[in-house]
Design an enzyme around this catalytic site. Sequence first.
Site, PDB file in Angstrom:
ATOM      1  N   ASP A 315       0.815  -1.208   0.000  1.00  0.00           N
ATOM      2  CA  ASP A 315       0.000   0.000   0.000  1.00  0.00           C
ATOM      3  C   ASP A 315       0.849   1.258   0.000  1.00  0.00           C
ATOM      4  OD1 ASP A 315      -2.559   1.469   0.451  1.00  0.00           O
ATOM      5  OD2 ASP A 315      -1.615   1.949   2.373  1.00  0.00           O
ATOM      6  N   GLU A 368       1.141  -0.485  -5.082  1.00  0.00           N
ATOM      7  CA  GLU A 368       0.078   0.504  -5.272  1.00  0.00           C
ATOM      8  C   GLU A 368       0.767   1.855  -5.280  1.00  0.00           C
ATOM      9  OE1 GLU A 368      -2.644   3.575  -4.288  1.00  0.00           O
ATOM     10  OE2 GLU A 368      -1.667   2.652  -2.567  1.00  0.00           O
TER      11      GLU A 368
END
Length: 648
Positions: A315, A368
């Site tokens: 993330d 990401e």
Amino acid sequence: MQESPAFVSSDDLYLFNTGQLFRAYLTFGAHVMEVEGEPGVRFVLWAPNARAVFVIGDFCDWSSSDRSRAIELERIGTTGVWVGFGRGPGDGSRYKYELIDAEGERRLKSDPFGFRSELRPNTASVVTSLARYDWQDGEWMQLKRQRLPYDKPMLIYEVHLGAWRMDAPEQFRSYAQLARELVDYVVDMGYTHIEVLPLAEHPLDRSWGYQTTGYYAATSRYGPPEGLMELVDCAHRRGVGVLLDWVSGHFCKDEHGLRLFDGTPLYEPADYRRAEKPLWGTLAFDFGKPQVQSFLISNALFWLDMYHIDGLRVDAVASMIDLNFDKPDSMRTTNRYGGTEDIEALAFLRKLNETVFRYYPESLMMAEDSSSYPAVTSPTYLGGLGFNYKWNMGWMNDMLRYMETDPARRSDRHSLITFSMHYAYSENYVLPLSHDEVVHGKHSMLNKMPGSYEEKFANLRLFYGYWMSHPGKKLLFMGGEFGQFDEWKDDSGLDWSLLRYPLHDSMRSYVRDLNRIYLDRPALWENDHAPAGFEWIDVNNADQCMLSFQRRDKSGHRSVVVACNFSRRSYDVYRIGVSQSGIYRLLLSSDRANYGGSGAPMPERVQATDIPMHGKAYSIEIPVPALTVLMWETEEPASRFSNSYEEV
């Protein structure tokens, strides 16, 4: 109650303090064991600036004053590590660390390496063994080692476990229930992977797991650790991989967590300008600290080791590698060269990927990353970050801007749907339609689409068809498959009742069929990362909002021709150039009546003629309904075929 700390390996402590202990969870934390024939629990903790450390819990009435039952840890030389063995606690005991910091202040902390936590709002760690589950996924584990993902289909269903199905607020499905219901659903829909939003323990439901306190504890919201193992095991036995959203960029500030763990900035940088993440109200990790590297890299391997997770979606990479990501001017800093890249975070990511692929070369490590940082999916020995996939946020943003535009004005934005092919092979991409795009006022995928109720569905079917045929692996957030109309509501679950309405039920049928077409056609995925797999047919027809291209398999002999009409105009006769002669069979029309379309007549097969078009020697003549995607497949010549029109 005290035992000698000699049973903690000095090699492990050295490796931990030099950032090289990659399975630190085997040493640190609470481990049930016997010492000199006596059963108990060994506790190992890193807290270099503490003056004293005790383990307290339900075995001593949560008080360190009773030294006959509380466990006082002993410092191991200058290692910064504390160790102790207690005969009072056992498997299932609740505990916390009581630290006396340099100022004499008392701090109660959960175990950074704890394998289980109490159900929130309680915050104690729970002594837990993770060795009890009997795994049955050996065939899957063996097979995936032999199948690298690059020339394989990848359809990822992104899920928040708590909100996939919810009977009432906070009445979550258990891991064990999801092992049946969710896996059955994913298999029926044709997805190859489930990607789960973060499962590490977190105090606030509404953070969706992105603000973590227990990095080694699968959240207790959905049951015990064995339940999550059962979920992964069941998925594997049905041929479905499981990916985990992993948060290494920041952690939350709750008092029982990592913040100021021993009274000093231990896991976070000492400079508040680098530590603070004002956008999220969290703290960054100190990626240059070797012990933090051991902690985080061990955590990545922990999920792969103990829960058989098939890969990690890392993330917020953009926020990790940019020192000033979303920070006000007063907090801006530079690196030692005067730049704004976080050199230590970049080095950490390279080390993370090198380590994961050393032990699990078949893993998926997905970034990401919304930045333009180059070579994210290039090997580290070539200067890359070493991921094997990156989310294509540029494609996603451009396509959603285009699809949100009224069809009458799309001609002026044609480049938004074609620009992605200029960089499609610069990285190994996943095309994400994720949870981030259906929250915070952005509307659901269906409700982003312009036009009437029926046109919204037509636009979404068209968009999904273009997405599925565009180079890159695929990810869709739950609810998108049946046209969830409202934004994702994390506190009440998906609106499954919508399936009572024909257009929503038809949308799910469409997505199921689209998934099957994708899985069955190597042309749509074998060459995802090679220019030979894609060719524009007509890229510049902005006036008609038309687009056509073909995808090819590795042999170059089988192809899928795709035509997209992003306008409200229908064409009874439309000619498209093709590379091969012979028969073209209709694979998909998003306008079929059973998908909720108009059901305009469409031939099942067409014959390519030697009329040149779009720079090709041959062409096919087909009708193209409004707001429709069509897919045609080359077919071996047949002695007879029908040009008759049918409702398909």
